[in-house]
Motif scaffolding. Structure first.
Motif, PDB file in Angstrom:
ATOM      1  N   ASP A 147      26.499  12.390  10.524  1.00 43.51           N
ATOM      2  CA  ASP A 147      26.004  11.827   9.267  1.00 43.51           C
ATOM      3  C   ASP A 147      25.993  12.912   8.192  1.00 43.51           C
ATOM      4  O   ASP A 147      25.725  14.089   8.466  1.00 43.51           O
ATOM      5  CB  ASP A 147      24.579  11.292   9.455  1.00 43.51           C
ATOM      6  N   TRP A 166      33.084  18.243  15.461  1.00 47.60           N
ATOM      7  CA  TRP A 166      33.697  16.915  15.384  1.00 47.60           C
ATOM      8  C   TRP A 166      35.192  17.017  15.077  1.00 47.60           C
ATOM      9  O   TRP A 166      36.016  16.326  15.683  1.00 47.60           O
ATOM     10  CB  TRP A 166      32.993  16.086  14.313  1.00 47.60           C
ATOM     11  N   TRP A 202      30.059  19.320  12.036  1.00 49.63           N
ATOM     12  CA  TRP A 202      31.309  18.851  11.455  1.00 49.63           C
ATOM     13  C   TRP A 202      32.494  19.581  12.077  1.00 49.63           C
ATOM     14  O   TRP A 202      33.517  18.979  12.402  1.00 49.63           O
ATOM     15  CB  TRP A 202      31.278  19.061   9.939  1.00 49.63           C
ATOM     16  N   GLY A 239      35.107  12.166  18.463  1.00 52.37           N
ATOM     17  CA  GLY A 239      33.839  11.485  18.697  1.00 52.37           C
ATOM     18  C   GLY A 239      33.280  10.913  17.411  1.00 52.37           C
ATOM     19  O   GLY A 239      34.024  10.656  16.445  1.00 52.37           O
ATOM     20  N   ASP A 240      31.972  10.729  17.368  1.00 51.91           N
ATOM     21  CA  ASP A 240      31.325  10.174  16.180  1.00 51.91           C
ATOM     22  C   ASP A 240      31.181  11.251  15.106  1.00 51.91           C
ATOM     23  O   ASP A 240      30.668  12.335  15.368  1.00 51.91           O
ATOM     24  CB  ASP A 240      29.941   9.624  16.534  1.00 51.91           C
ATOM     25  N   ARG A 241      31.601  10.896  13.907  1.00 52.39           N
ATOM     26  CA  ARG A 241      31.476  11.846  12.812  1.00 52.39           C
ATOM     27  C   ARG A 241      30.007  12.024  12.464  1.00 52.39           C
ATOM     28  O   ARG A 241      29.262  11.040  12.388  1.00 52.39           O
ATOM     29  CB  ARG A 241      32.243  11.353  11.581  1.00 52.39           C
TER      30      ARG A 241
END
Length: 335
Positions: A235, A226, A223, A231-233
């Motif tokens: 899960d 990020w 996290w 980019g992609d958070r």
């Protein structure tokens, strides 16, 4: 009818009675035991544990020295600190608080602890002694606490099918060896195992993986990356207990050694919700879904208040016994 709770109160009291006798014997010759706790992290859970440990020491007449090193300390720096404490005549016992810095050489660092002052029995030579002989003094405190609680429910473990979930050098592996010495049939599993299948036949289950805490720390790192890089958070993490009611054999002895410091909830951004002081609102969780598992288990430990107090008692017993040895005094009568 729910499971019988293994609270460990009488066992803890018996060990603390020995600690008191040891402290009194040392006082008669002008000595006082001292536990040195070495920390090289900024983990809130570790800091809480160190404060609680200092309180327990004070209550039992044992000095507590909290040595805090930078969280990025090198192997050499930590070893140098432990060598200094090992050679310090005022220190009776040494405990290495974890987690260690990334890339730390645990074997080398633990091996630097003087075996006589090894309050947790984590020096590799002590663990080797346990592997070969099935007994060791001092024994790893948490593993010994778990075994003691198991034996209050089932004194004769010969042939018992035991599952240890966790493979740490301080709990999972030494507990497996202690159970083998009691002639139990032992399976060791971990978070990459098919735990549900392994648990089908287990008459004794010890959960010592710290699973949800490990998932939270892995997510927290992703996290932060990020938030910095985009980019992609990541899960959201699964923070549920590792052991669920449908995994446990009816009548089993269940001991929860999981120690997880996790958020009470996550906000819409994926960060921990904050408390009234503006800090992350964290909560303690074990590895077992206590409220539901207690309905099928035969015996079960409290989520907090069974293994922990007994572990602390054994830790102080190890420290005071070491102080007696250094002072050339005979041990008090063992429980």
């Amino acid at each position: 009818m729910g499971a019988t709770i293994l609270d460990g109160a009488s066992e803890t009291a018996a060990v603390l009675a020995e600690v008191k006798a040891n402290v009194e014997a040392l006082a008669r010759v002008g000595k006082k035991p001292c536990l040195a706790a070495v920390q090289a992290n900024t983990d809130p859970g570790t800091e809480w544990y160190a404060r609680a440990q200092a309180k327990h020491c004070a209550e039992q007449g044992v000095d507590h020295r909290h040595v805090v090193l930078p969280a990025d300390s090198s192997n050499d720096a930590i070893v140098e600190c432990i060598n200094s404490l090992s050679n310090d005549d005022s220190v009776s016992g040494i405990i290495l608080l974890t987690p260690l810095p990334a890339g730390a050489d645990y074997v080398r660092i633990a091996g630097a602890i003087n075996p006589i002052k090894d309050a947790e029995g984590v020096n590799p030579c002590k663990l080797g002694e346990l592997m070969i002989n099935g007994v060791v003094d001092p024994a790893p405190c948490t593993a010994l606490a778990a075994l003691t609680l198991i034996k209050t429910a089932r004194p004769n473990l010969a042939g018992a099918r035991a599952l240890v979930v966790g493979r740490s050098a301080t709990v999972g592996k030494p507990l497996a060896l202690l159970l083998l010495a009691e002639h139990a049939t032992v399976t060791v599993a971990h978070t990459r195992s098919d735990i549900r299948h392994a648990m089908l036949d287990a008459e004794i289950v010890v959960a010592a993986a710290g699973a949800s805490g490990a998932r939270w720390r892995a997510y927290e790192k992703k996290w932060a990356e990020w938030k910095q890089n985009g980019g992609d958070r990541p899960d959201l993490p699964n923070l549920e207990p590792l052991v669920h009611v449908d995994m446990v054999r009816r009548g089993a002895v269940v001991v929860d050694v999981g120690d997880n410091n996790i958020p009470s909830g996550l906000d819409t951004d994926g960060a921990p919700v904050k408390n009234s002081k503006g800090r992350a609102d964290m909560r303690y969780s074990g590895d077992v879904d206590f409220d539901k598992v207690r309905e099928v288990a035969g015996f079960i430990t409290n989520p907090r208040g069974s293994v922990g107090p007994l572990t602390n008692a054994f830790l102080l017993r190890n420290v005071t016994r070491a102080a007696l040895r250094v002072a050339g005094l005979p041990p008090t009568e063992s429980r």
